[in-house]
Design a protein around this motif. Structure first.
Motif, short mmCIF file in Angstrom:
data_model
loop_
_atom_site.label_atom_id
_atom_site.label_comp_id
_atom_site.label_asym_id
_atom_site.label_seq_id
_atom_site.Cartn_x
_atom_site.Cartn_y
_atom_site.Cartn_z
N ALA A 1 0.85 -1.21 0.00
CA ALA A 1 0.00 0.00 0.00
C ALA A 1 0.87 1.25 0.00
CB ALA A 1 -0.93 0.00 1.21
N PHE A 2 1.93 1.22 0.84
CA PHE A 2 2.78 2.40 0.96
C PHE A 2 3.49 2.72 -0.36
CE2 PHE A 2 6.57 4.75 1.88
CZ PHE A 2 6.10 5.73 2.74
N PHE A 3 4.09 1.71 -0.98
CA PHE A 3 4.81 2.00 -2.23
C PHE A 3 3.84 2.27 -3.38
CE2 PHE A 3 8.57 0.49 0.00
CZ PHE A 3 9.39 1.56 -0.30
N PHE A 4 2.65 1.72 -3.27
CA PHE A 4 1.64 2.04 -4.30
C PHE A 4 1.25 3.51 -4.20
CE2 PHE A 4 -2.86 1.42 -6.07
CZ PHE A 4 -2.40 1.48 -7.38
N LEU A 5 1.01 3.98 -2.98
CA LEU A 5 0.62 5.39 -2.85
C LEU A 5 1.78 6.32 -3.25
CD1 LEU A 5 1.37 7.38 -0.16
CD2 LEU A 5 0.17 5.57 1.00
N THR A 6 3.01 5.90 -2.94
CA THR A 6 4.16 6.71 -3.36
C THR A 6 4.27 6.73 -4.89
OG1 THR A 6 5.26 5.96 -1.35
CG2 THR A 6 6.62 7.09 -2.95
N ALA A 7 3.99 5.58 -5.51
CA ALA A 7 4.04 5.52 -6.97
C ALA A 7 2.95 6.41 -7.58
CB ALA A 7 3.87 4.08 -7.45
N ILE A 8 1.77 6.42 -6.95
CA ILE A 8 0.68 7.29 -7.44
C ILE A 8 1.12 8.75 -7.36
CG2 ILE A 8 -1.64 8.19 -6.95
CD1 ILE A 8 -2.40 5.45 -5.86
N ALA A 9 1.66 9.12 -6.18
CA ALA A 9 2.07 10.52 -5.98
C ALA A 9 3.10 10.92 -7.03
CB ALA A 9 2.63 10.69 -4.57
N ALA A 10 4.11 10.06 -7.22
CA ALA A 10 5.17 10.39 -8.17
C ALA A 10 4.60 10.48 -9.60
CB ALA A 10 6.27 9.34 -8.11
N THR A 11 3.71 9.57 -9.93
CA THR A 11 3.19 9.54 -11.31
C THR A 11 2.33 10.77 -11.62
OG1 THR A 11 3.16 7.14 -11.18
CG2 THR A 11 1.90 8.13 -12.98
N THR A 12 1.43 11.13 -10.71
CA THR A 12 0.56 12.28 -11.02
C THR A 12 1.39 13.58 -11.07
OG1 THR A 12 -0.06 12.47 -8.68
CG2 THR A 12 -1.57 11.26 -10.13
N ALA A 13 2.46 13.65 -10.27
CA ALA A 13 3.33 14.83 -10.35
C ALA A 13 4.04 14.85 -11.71
CB ALA A 13 4.35 14.83 -9.21
N MET A 14 4.48 13.68 -12.16
CA MET A 14 5.20 13.62 -13.44
C MET A 14 4.29 13.95 -14.62
SD MET A 14 7.92 10.50 -13.10
CE MET A 14 6.74 9.31 -12.55
N LEU A 15 3.00 13.60 -14.49
CA LEU A 15 2.07 13.95 -15.58
C LEU A 15 2.14 15.44 -15.85
CD1 LEU A 15 -1.23 11.94 -14.77
CD2 LEU A 15 0.48 11.43 -16.51
N SER A 16 2.16 16.23 -14.76
CA SER A 16 2.16 17.68 -14.95
C SER A 16 3.49 18.18 -15.49
CB SER A 16 1.81 18.39 -13.65
OG SER A 16 2.83 18.22 -12.69
N LEU A 17 4.58 17.52 -15.07
CA LEU A 17 5.89 17.95 -15.57
C LEU A 17 6.04 17.67 -17.06
CD1 LEU A 17 8.20 16.72 -12.67
CD2 LEU A 17 8.13 19.03 -13.57
N VAL A 18 5.65 16.47 -17.47
CA VAL A 18 5.85 16.09 -18.87
C VAL A 18 4.84 16.80 -19.78
CG1 VAL A 18 6.06 14.12 -20.44
CG2 VAL A 18 6.78 13.87 -18.08
N GLU A 19 3.69 17.20 -19.21
CA GLU A 19 2.70 17.92 -20.01
C GLU A 19 3.24 19.28 -20.49
OE1 GLU A 19 -0.05 17.03 -21.32
OE2 GLU A 19 -0.95 18.93 -21.91
N VAL A 20 4.16 19.87 -19.73
CA VAL A 20 4.68 21.20 -20.12
C VAL A 20 5.35 21.13 -21.51
CG1 VAL A 20 6.24 23.09 -19.47
CG2 VAL A 20 4.90 21.93 -17.71
N PRO A 21 6.37 20.25 -21.71
CA PRO A 21 6.93 20.18 -23.07
C PRO A 21 5.95 19.62 -24.11
CG PRO A 21 8.04 18.63 -21.59
CD PRO A 21 7.17 19.49 -20.74
N ILE A 22 5.08 18.69 -23.70
CA ILE A 22 4.16 18.12 -24.70
C ILE A 22 3.22 19.21 -25.24
CG2 ILE A 22 2.20 16.55 -25.05
CD1 ILE A 22 3.55 14.51 -23.40
N ALA A 23 2.66 20.02 -24.33
CA ALA A 23 1.76 21.09 -24.77
C ALA A 23 2.52 22.06 -25.68
CB ALA A 23 1.18 21.82 -23.56
N TYR A 24 3.77 22.35 -25.30
CA TYR A 24 4.58 23.27 -26.11
C TYR A 24 4.82 22.70 -27.51
CZ TYR A 24 8.89 25.31 -27.93
OH TYR A 24 9.84 25.86 -28.74
N LEU A 25 5.30 21.47 -27.57
CA LEU A 25 5.63 20.87 -28.87
C LEU A 25 4.39 20.70 -29.75
CD1 LEU A 25 8.22 18.14 -27.82
CD2 LEU A 25 8.67 20.24 -29.10
#
Ligand code: PFF
Length: 456
Positions: free
Chosen positions: A309-333
């Motif tokens: 459960a703990f590593f799953f929630l950590t993976a969720i947190a990391a993934t949703t944060a990365m969605l926003s990071l990677v969206e910046v260059p994707i929206a630009y390109l």
């Protein structure tokens, strides 16, 4: 012939909230926040952190929302539209670069998290001792092949979700996973707080000690507020450009900042009571997460399920944060360079993977590329330093200066009041006071101290 596609937006206020919170909640909550709070005076540090959120975090977040929603464009296009022909658009380009540089090392750490989740599922941590836990962490980070493979998996997952678009990708995933993260963290809290000796951990997190509140601690709180709320790199601008017309951006900013802080505190309440109950040292950073947690969870009843459960929630947190990071260059390109979302996602993820390997192979001095250093830093630390200590504070400062001194007040009132539908005059006054004087001043102090020009 150019085809004008209708630009996507989130479908409701709730979707806006979860997506934005998904960006804020990340690895920062799970180890950085609790650790810094415990080490820098507990409750006293929290108080300073709240002030930083209020005087720096919220005004910048609101500015980014404004820029995004007013223009409905990616970070570069937004600034070009707002201030045509000026150099303000470089803030957007800096944002795109910062998002990539953060991803070079963030995807590496997220890879470890995914790997740990996998190891927990297959029962690799059952009955581990401290020596074994340390050796396992060493093996995971030294690889060399496995951390690269997991980094690849992370980037493939993130790019895959983003290819599905704003509504079907970001919105769907964050709306499902953020509530789940909350439930999982509360379950871990209940278990942690009912352990014998848990009170020590609670004390570590919440004791109020103004004596420990040094200038360095105050600066740490400010830097943390910035990183935590994903500010200064175009992330909140890009998400703001997908906000609904009727969204009250004042309350969104406030709700996101408060909920993010709540998640951080809940994470601290899951980690520290457990660490203290098992007589472990509350040491810093990834070490705490990756070595201590498997050890302590594996020694308690239902431990392996909680560990998953703990590593799953950590993976969720990391993934949703990365969605926003990677969206910046994707929206630009996809908006400025005429690429399809899919090609933009593939190109972005490929660049992040190839350069990210440099970070993954230089985590430790003994790593394959650990001997290559710049100003005493390996690639991993260099990417962290350039983004967190240089690009983000400069990005934040420039946003504050542009909003405070180069945008007309009436335009801001119109946008923030949703075309006059809300009464916001008093709030806008407070906003302008902060963004003109308080926020830039605090940011200049942090920036100068983080590059070592100002010493306290
Ligand atoms: N806010 C994230 C965290 O606390 O882990 C990190 C982050 C995400 C920083 C997105 C910047 C960003 F654009």
């Amino acid at each position: 012939m150019s085809v004008v596609k209708k630009r996507e937006t989130f479908s409701s206020g709730l979707a806006v909230f979860f997506a934005t919170l998904g960006s804020a909640v990340g690895l920062g909550n799970i180890w950085k926040f609790p650790y810094l709070t415990g080490q820098n005076g507990g409750g006293a540090f929290l108080l300073v952190y709240f002030c930083c959120i209020l005087f720096v975090g919220l005004p910048i977040m609101l500015s980014e929302f404004y820029i995004g929603r007013k223009t409905r464009k990616n970070a570069v296009g937004a600034l070009e539209q707002l201030k045509p022909g000026t150099s303000w658009k470089n803030i957007g380009l800096m944002g795109v670069s910062a998002a990539c540089i953060i991803m070079f090392f963030y995807s590496c750490v997220a890879g470890w998290v995914y790997f740990y989740l996998f190891k927990a599922i297959v029962g690799d941590f059952v009955g581990v001792t401290l020596e074994v836990a340390k050796a396992q962490f060493g093996a995971v980070i030294m690889g060399p092949l496995s951390p690269i493979i997991w980094q690849f998996i992370v980037l493939a997952v993130v790019a895959g979700i983003l290819t599905m678009g704003v509504k079907q990708g970001i919105e769907k995933i964050t709306k499902t996973l953020m509530p789940l993260l909350f439930v999982l963290i509360v379950i871990c809290d209940i278990r942690a707080l009912t352990l014998p000796g848990a009170a020590e951990g609670v004390k570590f997190l919440f004791h109020v000690d103004f004596g420990q509140l040094s200038a360095a601690a105050i600066l740490a709180a400010l830097g943390l507020a910035f990183f935590k709320l994903s500010l200064g790199m175009g992330t909140m601008m890009t998400y703001g450009s997908y906000f609904t017309e009727d969204n009250n951006m004042f309350t969104t900013a406030l709700k996101v900042a408060l909920s993010d802080t709540l998640v951080s505190m809940l994470a601290g309440l899951a980690i520290f009571p457990t660490v203290f109950s098992f007589g472990m040292e509350p040491t810093a950073g990834p070490g705490l997460l990756f070595m201590t947690i498997p050890l302590v969870f594996s020694q308690m009843p239902l431990g392996n399920i909680l560990l998953i459960a703990f590593f799953f929630l950590t993976a969720i947190a990391a993934t949703t944060a990365m969605l926003s990071l990677v969206e910046v260059p994707i929206a630009y390109l996809s908006e400025e360079r005429g690429m399809s979302r899919k090609s933009a996602a593939i190109l972005t993820a490929t660049i992040m993977f190839v350069v990210g390997i440099l970070a993954t192979l230089s985590v430790d001095k003994a790593s394959v590329l650990g001997h290559i250093t710049f100003f005493g830093m390996g690639f991993f630390d260099l990417f962290d330093y350039i983004s967190s200590n240089i690009l983000l504070p400069i990005g934040g400062l420039l946003i504050a200066l542009m909003m405070g001194y180069s945008i007309k007040r009436e335009e801001v009132v119109t946008e923030l009041s949703n075309n006059g539908k809300m009464k916001v005059a008093a709030l806008v006054n407070v906003y302008f006071f902060l963004i003109r004087y308080v926020t830039p001043l605090l940011l200049i102090v942090v920036f100068l101290s983080s590059i070592g020009v100002l010493k306290f």
